[in-house]
Structure formats: C-alpha cells, structure tokens
Design a protein around this motif. Structure first.
Motif, PDB file in Angstrom:
ATOM      1  N   MET A 135      13.357   4.697  -6.683  1.00  0.00           N
ATOM      2  CA  MET A 135      14.144   4.659  -7.905  1.00  0.00           C
ATOM      3  C   MET A 135      15.566   5.076  -7.573  1.00  0.00           C
ATOM      4  SD  MET A 135      12.445   8.002  -9.702  1.00  0.00           S
ATOM      5  CE  MET A 135      12.510   9.645  -8.978  1.00  0.00           C
ATOM      6  N   GLU A 136      16.502   4.581  -8.344  1.00  0.00           N
ATOM      7  CA  GLU A 136      17.900   4.956  -8.203  1.00  0.00           C
ATOM      8  C   GLU A 136      18.393   5.452  -9.551  1.00  0.00           C
ATOM      9  OE1 GLU A 136      22.262   2.952  -7.405  1.00  0.00           O
ATOM     10  OE2 GLU A 136      20.492   2.022  -6.516  1.00  0.00           O
ATOM     11  N   GLY A 137      18.937   6.664  -9.568  1.00  0.00           N
ATOM     12  CA  GLY A 137      19.321   7.242 -10.839  1.00  0.00           C
ATOM     13  C   GLY A 137      18.135   7.366 -11.770  1.00  0.00           C
ATOM     14  N   ASN A 138      16.944   7.529 -11.194  1.00  0.00           N
ATOM     15  CA  ASN A 138      15.665   7.638 -11.914  1.00  0.00           C
ATOM     16  C   ASN A 138      15.229   6.335 -12.569  1.00  0.00           C
ATOM     17  OD1 ASN A 138      17.181  10.449 -12.115  1.00  0.00           O
ATOM     18  ND2 ASN A 138      14.983  10.873 -11.973  1.00  0.00           N
ATOM     19  N   VAL A 139      15.863   5.221 -12.214  1.00  0.00           N
ATOM     20  CA  VAL A 139      15.459   3.892 -12.671  1.00  0.00           C
ATOM     21  C   VAL A 139      14.611   3.260 -11.567  1.00  0.00           C
ATOM     22  CG1 VAL A 139      16.231   1.609 -13.423  1.00  0.00           C
ATOM     23  CG2 VAL A 139      17.556   3.661 -14.045  1.00  0.00           C
ATOM     24  N   SER A 140      13.361   2.953 -11.851  1.00  0.00           N
ATOM     25  CA  SER A 140      12.458   2.399 -10.832  1.00  0.00           C
ATOM     26  C   SER A 140      12.872   0.983 -10.453  1.00  0.00           C
ATOM     27  CB  SER A 140      11.019   2.398 -11.353  1.00  0.00           C
ATOM     28  OG  SER A 140      10.567   3.707 -11.574  1.00  0.00           O
ATOM     29  N   LEU A 141      12.763   0.667  -9.162  1.00  0.00           N
ATOM     30  CA  LEU A 141      13.222  -0.603  -8.614  1.00  0.00           C
ATOM     31  C   LEU A 141      12.033  -1.444  -8.165  1.00  0.00           C
ATOM     32  CD1 LEU A 141      16.120   0.881  -6.462  1.00  0.00           C
ATOM     33  CD2 LEU A 141      16.280  -0.085  -8.762  1.00  0.00           C
ATOM     34  N   SER A 142      12.059  -2.723  -8.508  1.00  0.00           N
ATOM     35  CA  SER A 142      10.903  -3.593  -8.245  1.00  0.00           C
ATOM     36  C   SER A 142      10.782  -4.017  -6.788  1.00  0.00           C
ATOM     37  CB  SER A 142      10.985  -4.844  -9.133  1.00  0.00           C
ATOM     38  OG  SER A 142      10.984  -4.504 -10.501  1.00  0.00           O
ATOM     39  N   PHE A 143      11.884  -4.021  -6.037  1.00  0.00           N
ATOM     40  CA  PHE A 143      11.792  -4.546  -4.672  1.00  0.00           C
ATOM     41  C   PHE A 143      10.843  -3.729  -3.801  1.00  0.00           C
ATOM     42  CE2 PHE A 143      14.897  -1.267  -3.671  1.00  0.00           C
ATOM     43  CZ  PHE A 143      14.611  -0.938  -2.352  1.00  0.00           C
ATOM     44  N   VAL A 144      10.566  -2.479  -4.198  1.00  0.00           N
ATOM     45  CA  VAL A 144       9.649  -1.668  -3.399  1.00  0.00           C
ATOM     46  C   VAL A 144       8.192  -1.979  -3.715  1.00  0.00           C
ATOM     47  CG1 VAL A 144      11.299   0.221  -3.169  1.00  0.00           C
ATOM     48  CG2 VAL A 144       9.681   0.239  -5.067  1.00  0.00           C
ATOM     49  N   TYR A 145       7.945  -2.745  -4.772  1.00  0.00           N
ATOM     50  CA  TYR A 145       6.555  -3.047  -5.137  1.00  0.00           C
ATOM     51  C   TYR A 145       5.813  -3.751  -3.991  1.00  0.00           C
ATOM     52  CZ  TYR A 145       2.478  -4.948  -7.467  1.00  0.00           C
ATOM     53  OH  TYR A 145       1.187  -5.270  -7.783  1.00  0.00           O
ATOM     54  N   PRO A 146       6.336  -4.846  -3.403  1.00  0.00           N
ATOM     55  CA  PRO A 146       5.620  -5.460  -2.281  1.00  0.00           C
ATOM     56  C   PRO A 146       5.767  -4.685  -0.984  1.00  0.00           C
ATOM     57  CG  PRO A 146       7.632  -6.674  -2.733  1.00  0.00           C
ATOM     58  CD  PRO A 146       7.495  -5.654  -3.828  1.00  0.00           C
TER      59      PRO A 146
END
Length: 751
Positions: free
Chosen positions: A345-356
C-alpha cells in the motif's frame, strides 16, 4: 532484445532508398538477397552504429569473413568508449560469426563449430567481460534474456508491416537485423549451457546449493561462487532475495566473482532447497542475518560482507541491518521496497499490482513466470473487479483461487507492528553506522521506499555515510543500467549510468579496497537535473530545492488556477464512487493528462530558467460529505507546445495523512486541514514558456482499493456502500509548497 530495442538501434536513413523485395510472406526466402542489396546502399556517419548494422547485414548475407572484420573493429571501438561493457553485444555476434566461419571452412556440424569459436573467443576475455557476454545469451531453462521464438515473432511482426514489392532502406536494415537475431539464437542457444558451465569451472569454484540454519530452526538456501585463483580470504558480496531464479542467481554470482569478491546469493526461507512455504517480508531480516553469520565463518571469507540489489533485494538489506550483524559492513540498496509504506500500500491505499506478485513469489520453490507474466489476465481481473462493485477483499473470489498472502496484508491497513517488525524504525537507524549507497529514479514507482530509508537514516544518524544517487530512471534502470528512453522521455547524456555492472563495484571497491569514491557522489544527495544535462549535489533532500514557492489552489471565473495568493473561492469536486461505468482508457500515452475524477489547476507561464528540485508539500483545506477519501496530487509541466511532462505525484488516504499508523476519520461537513510532504522527489529544468499543472483527484480506478468514505475497513467496502456521491470543497486557502527557483543556464556535466 525486444522489437522496440531493435528498432531503436536502426537510425532513420537519409535518401529514402528503396530495395527490391523478392521474398514470400514467411520471410525465409528473399531475406539474404535483401541483406546483400542493403550492404551496397547502407551508410551511416556514426562508425559504431554503422559497423553494428553492417555486421548484421553481412551475417545474413553469409559473408562471414566480412562480418568478422566488422565485429572486430566494433569491439575495439566500444571497448575504448566511455562504457567498455557496451562491447558485449558485438562479442556475442563475434562468437557466432567465428562459428559460421569454422563451419564453412572445416565442414563441421554447427554445434561443434560453435564450441570451438566459443572457447577461442572466451580465452581472450577477462572475467568481467566474459560474465556479461554469458549474460547476453539468456537461458532456455528459465525464460530470461532473448528467446528464439520471441525473436522470430518479432521478425514476422516487422515483415507483416512491409507493403509492396520494395522496402525502404531503413526498414530493410531493421528487418535483416531482426532475422539475424532470430536465426543466430535459434542456432547457438542449444549449445550455450554446457559451454557456460565449462567456462565457469575454468574461472571459478562453483558450489552446489546448500542450506544454512536460522536461529529459530528454519533454513535458507545459499549459492556460492569464488574466484579460482585467490591468494587470501576475500570480502563477500551478498544478494538476498525471494526471487529464486537460478539464471539470475548465476548471473549475479558470476559478475561478483569476476570482480574478485566471494559471491553469495541467498534465498528467502521456503525457496530453493528450504522446506516450508515462503512468506514475503516476514522472515528476511532474521534469515539474511543468519546467512551473513554463516559467511563470516567460512575459510574463504575475511569476515566482511556487503549487500546489494534492488526492489525486494534492497529491502532485505535494511531488514538485515535492523539486526546489526557484526560482519555486515556496507549496503547498496536500489529502488528499495519499504513494506507497509510503498507496498503493498502507498499512503495506506492498497495497490492491485501486488495481487499477482504474492503467489508469484510465495507458491513453489521457484517462480511462476508464465502465470505472473500474463498481463492480459491480470488487467482483465482488475477491470472485472472494478465493474463488479465487489469489495476489494473479494478480488480472489473473482479469480477463482485464494490469495492468502494478499488477504493477510489487507488485515493490516495501518502501519502497525506487523510492518514495523520488518525494517528499522526510529532509533534503530541511529545504530546503523556502515556506508550506504542508495539508488533510485524519478520514474521509479517505488522511489518512495528508497527515500524513506535515506531520510530516516539521515534523521537519526546525521553523520551516517549514506549517499543517494537519483536520476531519470525507472524501476529497472535505477538498479541496473539506465534506459535511454523512459516513458517517452529521452534522458540526458550524463544520466546514462550503468549501476549494477559498474557503479556497484566502484562502490564496494571504495569501501572494501580503499578505491576512489565514485565520482558522481559529490555530496550526500546526488541528482541529475532533467533537461539541464547536469548533476547537482546537496547535503540533504531538503537542500535540493533552488527556492520555495507557495501556490494556492483557487478558482477564478470558473477556472481552476495556481496562484501566489489565497482567495475566498471554493473548488468543488464530485465523484460518484458507486458508478463503475467509467473505466479509464487503456494504454493511454505516458504523457497524457490523467484528469478523471479530478480538478486541474494551472499556473501562469514560469520564468525562463525555472528549476524544480526536491519534495513538494502542502496543506489542503477541505469540507466533504464523507468520513474519508483517497487523494492523489500529480504535478505536470505543461510545455508551450501543449505537451505534458509528468513530474511527481502524491497518494494518500485522508484519514492517515496525519499518521500512517493511526486512522483519524474526517467529520462530514466540517472544515479539515490535511498537511503532507511528498515521499517522491524529482528534478527538472522547465522548458521556456512552460506552466505548472497540479491535478488534484480522488483515487477511483481498477489499480487500487476504492475508499467509499464510510469509515469502515476499506477492504470490506463495496459499491453498495457508496451512498450519495462524494463531494469535496477545496477551499482557496489550500496550497502547494513547491521546491522551485531560478537557476543559471547549465553547461552540462556536474556542479
């Protein structure tokens, strides 16, 4: 050698000569005739470029003696240049040309001819050059480096673009080069594996992978390569990684041993020979510490260990340093991950690219390259999730297989003890007193992690010998070799730095062998000014700024503007968070202004000689009808031509902007001041007539979680929780603090 890289090596040729095409649609007929015709017509003022292209034409035309002469001259030219390792590609083709000569004159099978040519050429190479030529061969066992099938597909793609019965000279050269690469790799790749093993055994002591025990009873895999002719124990360079890939590991081991160091690669627990399951981030500090202790006890070790590597491999260095192993004496982290701060997450916003990425590294003893590399599958999944309106936690339900690591990360939306246990924090940085060189880039999505370590280390240990080198590089270029073009931007000549093959060993030679400090390290912070072709140096990131300018976010006559004074105006942004019929355009050009769910504030034209260098910050005064929202502020240079150049961006969840460790929800209808300092830096000399543009937006896209503003766990919110559209009033007292000022016209180089 991708198609784009191949085309970049072929200049636009003057004269627009056209050559006859006698081949068919499959491209295997007529290409040699085309090469012969092109040899007669081809000209190019740059000698190295000329020889590189000419040799490819000669190889395809089967003029092997001529090709050998062209390549011989090219090797000499490139070895004498600013970056001698640029000769690697020419030497690779030199081996191939020599093999074709032997095949033709001695009537040997190609495999036998290639083995003779390989041994003949490699006998003349020093260890460093040999290591890089080997790297250029790639691997069939793991899909790394040029792949024959893909090279052939690239050739057919170019061929399909040809129209009519003739070919423009520039297109002919590109077509022949593509064919030459495909033909050569298909011919020699079956034979390189055994020849590389033979050459390694001649130069190095190569150990079989083995297990090292950790204090908690687990074990980790280590791989070792040592210079064969060593007179005394050596300092060791360690790369510790979750990327358990034998080809990458051998490439790094070989290059390090070639520079006269003991070379070790260690894998996260659960990878390689290690039993059990791999879990990203959680154990790497303890495990790398155990590997360092083991190294220090080996008879070939002089007790000193340095660590290197980028991204995850940069994180493992700081994870190890948290435990302060006695033998750890130097670090060189690049594009460094800071778990919980910039991923997942960046700034506590979760990021989808880490899902795979999570199953890619966590499942199995190696890496699932095929599944992870299926970009179409993942992009489709993100878009299906966005359209569905389901909660962020439901994304693995849509894919049809569980993702437990991803779900574990979502359990920790605050920067809590789970993340803090992984890397140093606070006073732990004060105890880290070893030399550190950090590299990252303005175009590196993970720059925020690298700068976190730099700023915290300098904050708690002001006397630390910690250098930052940052330039116009992306995530790959800032840890390996600078790409000449990044997101459409042609980088300045002084920024073309080879980090992994050259700077890395200059740095460790400085630390361990008393060598000269790398010339680019003029101060603690060393940065290239884009557009100025100059390196500058400062004692801290804050001192990068040539000046300060406060610009307010105001609305005048219905137009959003950046102005030097506040106003009583209000700029209103309304976003329907529940509407999912607004998918963004795919494959937008890099410089396209992203103004979805946004207000666009534009300045007056900037004075000539305006430079922006450093971190931007600000305070935004808002009134909203929700308890939370996710904010993005993106800065652009708008050139006089109307083109946009992205400078930097900031992303954060409003409720965490005060403290990433604790959520502070907003009160609907009440004025709230949100202060921030960006975690990304940049440096740019603006073109004459340019304006500054700030795009202030709400994060609502398939690539991240979507905050509905209820105040509940964002991972559990769905589109059904959206309620009325989000409304944010940006008051005219809101401002950005920008690190800008006027500078003298640069002469290029370093100052």
């Amino acid at each position: 050698m991708g198609l784009a890289l191949l085309l970049a090596a072929v200049p636009a040729l003057a004269g627009a000569a056209r050559l006859p095409w006698k081949g068919g649609s499959n491209g295997d007929t007529g290409i040699r005739d085309l090469a012969a015709e092109a040899i007669l017509a081809y000209a190019e003022p740059d000698r190295a470029t000329y020889l590189d292209n000419l040799a490819a034409l000669q190889l395809v035309a089967r003029r092997y003696d001529d090709a050998a002469r062209s390549l011989g001259e090219l090797v000499v030219l490139r070895k004498a240049g600013a970056q001698p390792l640029d000769a690697v590609g020419a030497i690779r083709w030199q081996v191939y040309a020599r093999a074709r000569q032997i095949e033709a004159t001695m009537h040997l099978p190609f495999g036998e001819a290639y083995a003779r040519a390989f041994r003949e050429v490699f006998a003349t190479l020093d260890d460093v050059m040999a290591s890089q030529v080997i790297s250029s061969f790639g691997s069939d066992v793991e899909p790394y480096g040029p792949q024959p099938a893909q090279l052939h597909a690239d050739y057919l793609e170019l061929l399909a673009q040809r129209k009519g019965s003739d070919v423009a000279l520039a297109d002919a050269v590109a077509l022949v080069k593509a064919y030459q690469a495909a033909e050569a790799y298909a011919a020699f790749r079956p034979f390189t594996g055994k020849l590389i093993d033979e050459d390694d055994r001649r130069r190095y002591d190569v150990w079989e992978p083995r297990l090292v025990s950790t204090p908690d009873g687990a074990s980790v895999t280590v791989l070792v390569m040592l210079p064969k002719h060593r007179a005394a124990p050596l300092p060791t360079l360690l790369g510790f990684t979750i990327y358990a890939n034998p080809w990458w590991s051998a490439t790094e081991l070989r290059l390090t041993a070639a520079h006269g160091y003991a070379a070790v690669v260690g894998y996260s627990r659960g990878k390689g020979l290690s039993p059990g399951l791999a879990v990203p981030y959680e154990h790497d500090g303890v495990d790398a510490d155990a590997a360092i202790e083991w190294i220090a006890k080996q008879p070939w070790s002089d007790g000193r260990v340095g660590m290197y590597g980028g991204s995850y491999n940069g994180f493992t260095q700081w994870a190890a340093a948290k435990h302060r192993p006695k033998a750890l004496r130097a670090l060189m982290p690049s594009v460094t991950v800071a778990p919980g701060i910039d991923v997942p997450m960046e700034g506590n916003v979760s990021l989808s690219f880490v899902y795979p990425w999570a199953p890619y590294v966590a499942e199995g003893k190696g890496l699932d390259e095929k599944h992870y590399g299926d970009d179409a599958h993942w992009n489709d999944l993100y878009r299906r999730w966005y359209k569905s309106g389901k909660s962020y936690r439901a994304i693995d339900e849509l894919e049809g297989r569980p993702n437990p690591v991803f779900q574990r990360w979502l359990d920790h939306p605050s920067y809590d003890g789970y993340w803090r246990n992984m890397i140093p924090e606070g006073r732990e940085f004060a105890a880290i007193d070893i030399p550190v060189l950090t590299t990252t880039g303005y175009f590196d999505g993970g720059q925020i992690g690298a700068l976190h370590y730099v700023r915290e280390h300098q904050r708690y240990n002001p006397r630390a010998e910690h250098y930052l080198l940052i330039g116009p590089w992306d995530h790959v270029g800032a840890q390996r070799k600078a790409r000449p073009v990044v997101d459409g931007y042609a980088i300045d000549p002084v920024a073309k730095v080879d980090i992994s093959r050259v700077l890395r060993y200059q740095w460790f030679d400085y630390v361990f062998r008393g060598g000269a400090k790398p010339a680019l390290l003029g101060d603690r912070i060393n940065y290239e000014v884009m557009g100025a072709n100059v390196w500058k140096h400062a004692p801290s990131i804050d001192r990068m700024a040539p000046g300060k300018r406060r610009l307010f976010l105001v609305t005048e006559d219905g137009t959003a503007k950046l102005r030097d004074r506040p106003s009583a105006s209000t700029s209103v942004l309304t976003v329907d968070l529940g509407n999912r019929d607004d998918l963004p355009v795919e494959d937008a050009p890099p410089a396209t202004l992203d103004n979805r769910h946004a207000l666009v504030f534009t300045s007056e034209p900037l004075p000539a000689g305006t430079e922006l260098s450093g971190l931007f910050s600000g305070k935004v005064d808002v009134v909203t009808n929700k308890r939370d929202f996710d904010l993005r502020i993106t800065l652009y240079e708008k050139k006089a031509s109307g083109e946009y150049f992205q400078l930097s961006w900031y992303v954060a969840r409003a409720s965490y902007m005060e403290d990433r460790s604790r959520r502070h929800l907003l009160v609907p209808g009440k004025r709230t001041t949100l202060a921030f300092t960006n975690g990304r830096t940049t440096s740019r000399l603006f073109e004459p007539g340019s304006r500054l543009v700030a795009v202030v937006s709400v994060v609502k896209e398939p690539g991240s979680s979507i905050n509905m503003g209820t105040g509940k766990d964002v991972g559990m919110e769905s589109a059904a929780d959206a309620g009325e559209p989000l409304r944010i009033e940006w008051l005219g007292s809101s401002y950005l603090e920008l690190p800008v000022g006027l500078v003298e016209a640069p002469a290029g180089g370093s100052k």
